[in-house]
Design a protein around this motif. Structure first.
Motif, PDB file in Angstrom:
ATOM      1  N   PHE A 121      22.712  28.133  16.129  1.00 15.64           N
ATOM      2  CA  PHE A 121      22.455  29.521  16.767  1.00 15.64           C
ATOM      3  C   PHE A 121      22.228  30.627  16.321  1.00 15.64           C
ATOM      4  CE2 PHE A 121      22.056  26.312  20.316  1.00 15.64           C
ATOM      5  CZ  PHE A 121      20.420  26.583  20.145  1.00 15.64           C
ATOM      6  N   SER A 122      21.339  31.315  15.362  1.00 15.60           N
ATOM      7  CA  SER A 122      22.111  32.642  14.948  1.00 15.60           C
ATOM      8  C   SER A 122      20.984  33.929  15.601  1.00 15.60           C
ATOM      9  CB  SER A 122      20.768  32.853  13.714  1.00 15.60           C
ATOM     10  OG  SER A 122      21.362  34.067  13.090  1.00 15.60           O
ATOM     11  N   LEU A 123      21.935  34.581  16.307  1.00 12.42           N
ATOM     12  CA  LEU A 123      21.810  35.563  17.470  1.00 12.42           C
ATOM     13  C   LEU A 123      21.314  37.084  16.504  1.00 12.42           C
ATOM     14  CD1 LEU A 123      23.385  34.912  21.299  1.00 12.42           C
ATOM     15  CD2 LEU A 123      20.739  35.234  20.905  1.00 12.42           C
ATOM     16  N   GLY A 124      20.067  37.381  17.278  1.00 12.11           N
ATOM     17  CA  GLY A 124      20.205  38.996  16.225  1.00 12.11           C
ATOM     18  C   GLY A 124      20.266  40.010  17.503  1.00 12.11           C
ATOM     19  N   ILE A 125      21.303  39.927  17.482  1.00 13.26           N
ATOM     20  CA  ILE A 125      22.200  41.412  18.606  1.00 13.26           C
ATOM     21  C   ILE A 125      21.902  43.346  17.811  1.00 13.26           C
ATOM     22  CG2 ILE A 125      23.679  41.751  20.596  1.00 13.26           C
ATOM     23  CD1 ILE A 125      23.092  39.792  21.073  1.00 13.26           C
ATOM     24  N   GLN A 126      22.292  43.257  16.472  1.00 14.71           N
ATOM     25  CA  GLN A 126      22.061  44.500  15.806  1.00 14.71           C
ATOM     26  C   GLN A 126      23.469  45.365  16.648  1.00 14.71           C
ATOM     27  OE1 GLN A 126      21.037  42.828  13.527  1.00 14.71           O
ATOM     28  NE2 GLN A 126      18.684  41.836  14.199  1.00 14.71           N
ATOM     29  N   ASN A 158      28.869  26.380  17.593  1.00 14.14           N
ATOM     30  CA  ASN A 158      28.137  26.842  16.395  1.00 14.14           C
ATOM     31  C   ASN A 158      26.984  28.376  16.531  1.00 14.14           C
ATOM     32  OD1 ASN A 158      28.585  27.309  13.292  1.00 14.14           O
ATOM     33  ND2 ASN A 158      27.825  25.258  13.202  1.00 14.14           N
ATOM     34  N   PHE A 159      27.912  28.968  16.429  1.00 15.02           N
ATOM     35  CA  PHE A 159      26.707  30.502  16.345  1.00 15.02           C
ATOM     36  C   PHE A 159      26.805  31.422  15.740  1.00 15.02           C
ATOM     37  CE2 PHE A 159      29.201  31.158  20.110  1.00 15.02           C
ATOM     38  CZ  PHE A 159      29.302  32.659  20.220  1.00 15.02           C
ATOM     39  N   ASN A 160      25.860  32.058  15.467  1.00 16.93           N
ATOM     40  CA  ASN A 160      26.456  33.143  14.191  1.00 16.93           C
ATOM     41  C   ASN A 160      25.376  34.186  15.540  1.00 16.93           C
ATOM     42  OD1 ASN A 160      26.425  35.204  11.913  1.00 16.93           O
ATOM     43  ND2 ASN A 160      23.760  35.128  11.985  1.00 16.93           N
ATOM     44  N   ILE A 161      26.179  35.684  14.887  1.00 16.30           N
ATOM     45  CA  ILE A 161      25.833  37.005  15.664  1.00 16.30           C
ATOM     46  C   ILE A 161      25.560  37.945  14.938  1.00 16.30           C
ATOM     47  CG2 ILE A 161      25.777  39.337  17.112  1.00 16.30           C
ATOM     48  CD1 ILE A 161      28.368  37.010  19.095  1.00 16.30           C
ATOM     49  N   ASP A 162      24.295  38.363  14.461  1.00 14.71           N
ATOM     50  CA  ASP A 162      23.776  39.460  13.853  1.00 14.71           C
ATOM     51  C   ASP A 162      24.207  41.289  14.068  1.00 14.71           C
ATOM     52  OD1 ASP A 162      23.046  37.858  11.988  1.00 14.71           O
ATOM     53  OD2 ASP A 162      21.076  38.655  11.799  1.00 14.71           O
TER      54      ASP A 162
END
Length: 376
Positions: A121-126, A158-162
């Protein structure tokens, strides 16, 4: 016989609840019901046409981007993944990523997405600051962002934070506290990049109060030190990973691999068996796309432009760039770029080893100047 590069699949979901002022990605604003299944049906037909171009290669990784892909219901994602697997071979170790919005109505779908085959997952937090979220026109709250991260952690490691820096009226402390919040939740990957105002965005027309260059430089330096101390390895200009958790799909871009791009406005790059490289752009008009008019343009990359195209991607990486890969991915001899390499070496933008090149610290800071050497 030419060795064809590895290939990934990019899928574009064009809908958003609201268009953010800084966003220059192709998207439609829709607050009504989205014709999800009709779009999925056309995505799969679009894929069928592109499959003919890739010479039976396996798809290594899949990335579902947008827009806001997490607007789609689970049944749509399930139908999409199942339809892809019926039509083309997917590597057993494939990384399948979906970009997600941390809005409460959307993050409740994450568990079902996981069951459908999504494994990253890739979360667009900003930003985690409510006042800054409003300034950049995001549609969720700080609390929703935190809840979304917690939900993902329950179901998928496994996840990304923007995270972005250089936001309007953002202080140095704001920028660093955003990174501290992100690291607290131990994501495997953080994409941390500066806000840039592109000409075709609504922010371009506004007189925004952005931090000055000295503050932005401090954000960059201190943020990078903090990420390094927190156990994150920088492997690309704006990408930081824990251990081995690189974003495989993006890594394929940066290594000048091939990728199919399906969906409204999606871009693709495909190497033909004769060494020619073509770029595809899909129709941006949603009505035309839904009526089967998928391909907008298909253009051949001229031989003289291949070195620039190759290095525009590979020089982003914090790793050796192997000469063998240059020859395999461009179908060119290194003698074609001998003088340009000499100029880059004279300017101390790169160093040369027997089998590879690598950007220096100076080359990374002045990347645009380095790339200009390879422009025709």
């Amino acid at each position: 016989m030419l060795k064809l590069p590895p290939i990934s699949l990019y899928i574009h979901i064009p809908w958003c609840i609201k268009k953010c002022g800084y966003c220059d990605f192709y998207s439609y604003v829709s607050t009504k019901n989205i014709p999800e299944m009709q779009y999925i049906k056309n995505l799969l037909k679009d894929l069928e046409k592109d499959i003919k171009l890739i010479h039976q290669r396996k798809i290594n990784n899949i990335f579902i981007g947008g827009g806001t892909p997490s607007l789609l219901h689970n049944e749509s994602i399930k139908t999409l993944i199942h339809g892809i697997k019926k039509r083309i071979q997917i590597s057993k170790s494939s990384e399948i990523t979906i970009e997600s919005n941390p809005q409460s109505t959307e993050y409740k779908r994450f568990r079902d997405y996981k069951r459908s085959g999504i494994n990253r997952f890739s979360l667009g937090i900003q930003t985690f600051h409510s006042n800054l979220l409003k300034k950049i026109e995001r549609t969720y709250s700080k609390q929703e962002a935190i809840e979304a991260i917690k939900e993902i952690k329950k179901i998928n490691s496994n996840f990304n934070i923007d995270i972005m820096y250089g936001l309007p009226d953002q202080s140095l402390n704001n920028a660093l506290s955003d990174l501290k919040y992100a690291v607290k939740y131990n994501p495997t990957h953080i994409s941390w990049y500066q806000l840039t105002i592109e000409p075709n965005t609504s922010f371009y027309k506004k007189n925004l109060c952005l931090p000055d260059e000295k503050i932005i430089f401090k954000m960059f330096n201190q943020g990078e030190k903090f990420l390094r101390k927190s156990g994150y390895i920088k492997y690309e200009i704006s990408s930081y990973m824990k251990s081995r958790f690189k974003c495989r799909h993006n890594l394929n871009y940066w290594n000048f691999g091939d990728y199919l791009g399906i969906g409204c406005g999606a871009h693709g790059k495909i190497t033909k068996i004769n060494g020619e490289i073509i770029r595809t752009i899909k129709n941006k008009n949603i009505n035309d796309f839904m009526n089967g008019k998928y391909l907008a343009t298909k253009t051949l990359i001229p031989e003289k432009d291949k070195p620039f195209e190759y290095f525009m991607n590979t020089f982003r990486l914090y790793q050796p760039i192997y000469k063998k890969n240059f020859q395999e991915r461009t179908n060119l001899n290194i003698s074609n770029i001998k003088n340009k390499i000499k100029k880059a070496l004279r300017n101390k933008y790169i160093i040369e080893n027997k089998n590879s090149w690598e950007t220096t610290k100076k080359g990374r800071i002045f990347l645009n100047s380095l790339l200009k050497i390879f422009l025709n």
